[in-house]
Write an enzyme that holds these catalytic residues in place. Structure first.
Site, short mmCIF file in Angstrom:
data_model
loop_
_atom_site.label_atom_id
_atom_site.label_comp_id
_atom_site.label_asym_id
_atom_site.label_seq_id
_atom_site.Cartn_x
_atom_site.Cartn_y
_atom_site.Cartn_z
N ARG A 1 5.99 -36.82 -52.23
CA ARG A 1 4.83 -37.72 -52.24
C ARG A 1 5.24 -39.15 -52.60
O ARG A 1 4.68 -40.11 -52.07
CB ARG A 1 3.78 -37.22 -53.23
CG ARG A 1 3.00 -36.04 -52.68
CD ARG A 1 1.94 -35.64 -53.66
NE ARG A 1 1.06 -34.61 -53.11
CZ ARG A 1 0.17 -33.94 -53.83
NH1 ARG A 1 0.05 -34.19 -55.13
NH2 ARG A 1 -0.60 -33.03 -53.26
N LYS B 1 -4.82 -22.90 -57.57
CA LYS B 1 -6.08 -23.66 -57.58
C LYS B 1 -7.18 -22.86 -56.90
O LYS B 1 -7.58 -23.11 -55.75
CB LYS B 1 -5.88 -25.03 -56.96
CG LYS B 1 -5.05 -25.96 -57.86
CD LYS B 1 -4.93 -27.35 -57.29
CE LYS B 1 -4.03 -28.21 -58.16
NZ LYS B 1 -3.70 -29.49 -57.55
N GLY C 1 1.78 -30.41 -51.57
CA GLY C 1 2.06 -29.90 -52.91
C GLY C 1 3.15 -28.84 -52.85
O GLY C 1 4.14 -28.98 -52.13
N GLY D 1 -5.44 -29.40 -51.73
CA GLY D 1 -6.90 -29.23 -51.80
C GLY D 1 -7.64 -30.17 -50.86
O GLY D 1 -8.59 -29.76 -50.18
C1 3PG Z 1 -3.14 -32.38 -55.79
O1 3PG Z 1 -1.99 -32.21 -56.17
O2 3PG Z 1 -3.78 -31.54 -55.12
C2 3PG Z 1 -3.78 -33.70 -56.08
O3 3PG Z 1 -2.92 -34.56 -56.75
C3 3PG Z 1 -5.07 -33.53 -56.83
O4 3PG Z 1 -4.79 -32.96 -58.11
P1 3PG Z 1 -5.94 -32.20 -58.91
O5 3PG Z 1 -6.19 -30.91 -58.20
O6 3PG Z 1 -5.37 -32.02 -60.30
O7 3PG Z 1 -7.15 -33.08 -58.91
#
Ligand code: 3PG
Length: 414
Positions: free
Chosen positions: A40, A206, A360, A383
């Site tokens: 990134r 997540k 990510g 996300g």
């Molecule tokens: C990610 O890595 O998906 C973004 O930087 C957003 O991070 P977050 O899910 O902690 O808001």
């Protein structure tokens, strides 16, 4: 699809102070706290170089992780990485909008670059509120006084309505940076030409993002199968009545995801045929991999999907015409448990279907396993990418569109 927001072309940057929001949130080694992957940082370095070369004084805002996580750290190391990648001087100040930051900004000359501290060190940044309220925060009010324009390049965080992401669009002429522009172009084009069967491969930790996506795409009928892996799979396994073992329940609870088991139950009731669960998992026993059928999961942590599951999932992926994947299948940093993530990536790379990988951790695994050219698009966002593909409105994009509506799409800010 024509973009309806300003881009760098709409700003005369010479000698102007520009707040630039990037997403350089990176995997950090929990032991030595070193950045493990600079993807990134590299991506955003191009936008930063362009702003500096156009004579802007570039003040960078960014976050690293979330409060409470062990990779929630200062951005000092990110500044050093940026300096190495750009081969340019990068100023850094361990302050966000206080007098230290303000002084440093006021001393900048054209072409200078300054990285401010992790914006999530400031408590108002992590409050979830609608964009217009975020413009009333101390950060937005104070920094707006020192800047001419706001450029948002943080596509990977575009699904978050946080002050540094959405607030400045109400106080400063605002537009999209190069990464934001490129991602929105590619992803919107991909959405316009989805071929069936369309498969989503969703894993990682997540769970909040993934469950929302599953609900959206299945309700809309835009996905044929959801292949669940990682913690997402554990939630659905628990929801289907499988005993996933004490450490795995405890992990779910510790992340605050217990309520998602109930949500997953409702989804399984409605979409049993489309949501595919692992038939076996790999648990970590004495630091070794042990593949076990889901009906016999012992009290050991699940670190990967099992070998049988990998075969079933890989076949579905190979038959797909469109594949969207986000989140690793397991603890892929540990070689014993990288099999699920690696084999699914190989299946995606060898499939003839159109493929998009969310950024990510999964994107970081790609370079290790397959040639990145065999995947159609590797997004910088996890996300954010998957939310957009699920048809969600991204708050950052919505406020950028509103700014354009306010001034008209041909405007050049001087
Ligand atoms: C990610 O890595 O998906 C973004 O930087 C957003 O991070 P977050 O899910 O902690 O808001």
């Amino acid at each position: 699809m024509a973009l309806k927001f300003y881009t760098i072309e709409n700003f005369n940057l010479e000698d102007k102070t520009v707040l630039l929001r990037v997403d350089i949130n990176s995997p950090v080694d929990p032991v030595n706290e070193k950045i493990l992957d600079d993807t990134r940082i590299r991506l955003h370095s191009e936008t930063i170089r362009e702003l500096a070369s156009k004579g802007a004084k570039t003040v960078i805002l960014a976050h690293q992780s979330r409060p409470g996580k062990n990779d929630f750290t200062t951005l000092e190391q990110h500044a050093q990485e940026l300096e190495r990648i750009l081969n340019m001087n990068i100023g850094y100040v361990d302050d966000i909008f206080g007098s230290n930051a303000q002084n440093r900004i006021s001393q900048m000359r054209k072409g200078d670059i300054l990285l401010l501290e992790n914006v999530r060190f400031y408590s108002e940044e992590v409050l979830k509120r609608e964009p217009s309220l975020q413009s009333q925060t101390h950060m937005v009010k104070n920094l707006s006084k020192s800047a001419d324009f706001f450029i948002n390049d943080a596509f990977a965080a575009a699904h978050r309505s946080q002050p540094s992401l959405v607030g400045f669009a109400f106080t400063l002429p605002s537009g999209a940076g190069r990464i934001m522009e490129k991602e929105l172009n590619i992803l919107n084009n991909a959405l316009e030409s989805v071929k069936r069967p369309c498969v989503y491969v969703l894993g990682g930790v997540k769970v909040d993002d993934s469950v929302m996506v599953i609900e959206n795409v299945l309700k809309k009928g835009s996905a044929d199968y959801i292949l669940t892996t990682g913690v997402v799979a554990n939630i659905f396994l628990a929801a289907s009545g499988i005993k996933i073992g004490k450490p795995n329940y405890e992990f779910i609870e510790s992340k605050g995801y217990k309520n998602y088991i109930k949500k997953a139950k409702e989804l399984l009731k409605k979409f049993k045929e489309q949501i595919i669960l692992p038939v076996d998992v790999a648990v970590c026993k004495d630091n070794k991999r042990e593949d076990i059928k889901v009906k016999n999961i012992p009290n050991y942590p699940i670190y990967d999907i099992g070998l049988e599951t990998i075969k079933i999932y890989a076949q579905i992926i190979r038959d797909a015409k469109t594949i969207f994947a986000n989140g690793p299948a397991g603890v892929f940093e540990n070689e014993e448990f990288s099999l699920g993530t690696d084999d699914l990536l190989n299946a995606i790379a060898s499939s003839e279907g159109f493929s998009i990988i969310g950024g990510g951790h999964l994107a970081a695994a790609v370079s290790r396993v397959v040639s990145s050219g065999s995947i159609n698009h590797i997004s910088s966002g996890g996300g954010a990418c998957i939310n957009l593909l699920a048809g969600e409105k991204l708050p950052v994009v919505e406020v950028l569109k509103e700014v354009t509506l306010k001034y008209g799409d041909r405007k050049v800010f001087k």
